[in-house]
Design an enzyme around this catalytic site. Structure first.
Site, mmCIF file in Angstrom:
data_model
loop_
_atom_site.group_PDB
_atom_site.id
_atom_site.type_symbol
_atom_site.label_atom_id
_atom_site.label_comp_id
_atom_site.label_asym_id
_atom_site.label_seq_id
_atom_site.Cartn_x
_atom_site.Cartn_y
_atom_site.Cartn_z
ATOM 1 N N ASP A 67 47.429 72.468 87.049
ATOM 2 C CA ASP A 67 47.535 73.345 85.883
ATOM 3 C C ASP A 67 47.650 74.823 86.260
ATOM 4 O O ASP A 67 47.434 75.207 87.412
ATOM 5 C CB ASP A 67 46.335 73.131 84.942
ATOM 6 N N ASN A 136 33.306 68.946 79.342
ATOM 7 C CA ASN A 136 33.677 68.140 78.179
ATOM 8 C C ASN A 136 34.550 66.947 78.573
ATOM 9 O O ASN A 136 35.164 66.319 77.727
ATOM 10 C CB ASN A 136 34.385 69.017 77.125
ATOM 11 N N HIS A 138 37.249 67.080 80.545
ATOM 12 C CA HIS A 138 38.672 67.330 80.771
ATOM 13 C C HIS A 138 39.041 67.129 82.230
ATOM 14 O O HIS A 138 38.229 67.315 83.135
ATOM 15 C CB HIS A 138 39.135 68.686 80.220
ATOM 16 N N GLU A 143 42.378 68.551 77.374
ATOM 17 C CA GLU A 143 41.166 68.754 76.593
ATOM 18 C C GLU A 143 40.895 67.572 75.652
ATOM 19 O O GLU A 143 41.821 66.829 75.310
ATOM 20 C CB GLU A 143 41.299 70.040 75.770
#
Ligand code: GLP
Length: 243
Positions: A67, A136, A138, A143
């Site tokens: 990313d 979370n 990811h 996400e």
């Protein structure tokens, strides 16, 4: 899924670096999928050390990073390109033209994503994908949501991600709100996946992602369906599960 228990961050880093170095030795022209964040820094340091000793050669290696922040240029100190260059690329003999990250400066999201998908396709598959995991769940910047997105896409970062990544910026306002990330299909198509997790604050997500239901609300849970995943985690990160 295979779990390798490490005593602490250093031990985790050495164990994971061993797996990556075995990959490079077994297939010198391998394609590595690489990750940013605090989790892999120790691995990169270890790989650099082995390179300096003459035990590793990156001259034929290709890397595809997961990313990049949208709007940050390569020379911006907060960009993932800069992170990777500082931690690994500038310290080993990898060829600049074999290093790939999404182009954060491309304003047209469709073009940025299409271009990166084409690059990934031209590399003909990732041999080993290294992953960290967000609080979370990811992976990359995929996400929590209602679906698993297959290919490279532009993502609105979750508030918790912006807060977590604030530590790399002077103010929270400076944290980009969007990023380009490879999709879940691209990650799942890697031959082999190595996930590194460290610290007590990741213990809960380890339990949820790898022992809970497979759901896009916890994107890393999809890894349960891959047939060659190795999770290298320290005792603290494994403290909520029994192996
Ligand atoms: C970042 C990256 C992920 C990384 C994750 C965890 O936002 N995009 O690739 O795995 O968050 O980071 P850390 O290892 O610092 O906890």
């Amino acid at each position: 899924m295979k779990f390798i228990k490490a005593t602490d961050y250093m031990d985790m880093s050495r164990k994971a670096a061993n797996i990556i170095s075995a990959q490079i030795i077994m297939k010198p022209n391998c394609v590595l999928g690489l990750a940013t964040g605090s989790s892999p820094i120790g691995i990169y340091n270890q790989l650099v050390e082995w390179y300096q000793k003459g035990d590793l050669d990156f001259s034929q290696v290709t890397t595809i990073n997961l990313d990049e922040y949208k709007g940050l240029s390569k020379d911006n100190e907060q960009s993932y390109y800069h992170f990777m260059d500082e931690k690994l690329f500038s310290r080993v003999n990898i060829k600049k033209e074999r290093i790939f990250l999404p182009n954060g400066m491309e304003k047209d999201s469709t073009k940025a994503c299409d271009d990166y998908n084409n690059i990934i396709e031209s590399c003909k598959g990732v041999d080993l994908q290294l992953l960290g995991i967000g609080h979370n769940g990811h992976i990359g910047f995929n996400e929590p949501g209602e679906e698993f997105k297959a290919k490279t896409h532009c993502v609105d970062l979750a508030e918790s991600t912006i807060i977590a990544n604030q530590r790399f910026f002077s103010t929270i306002e400076e944290v980009p709100k969007q990023a380009y990330t490879v999709g879940i299909k691209t990650i799942m198509q890697a031959e082999k996946i190595v996930v590194v997790v460290s610290g007590e604050e990741k213990a809960e997500i380890v339990k949820e992602a790898f022992f809970g239901p497979i759901t896009p609300k916890v994107q890393a849970s999809i890894l349960q369906l891959h047939n060659d995943v190795t999770i290298v985690a320290d005792e603290a990160a494994l403290s909520m599960i029994e192996l």
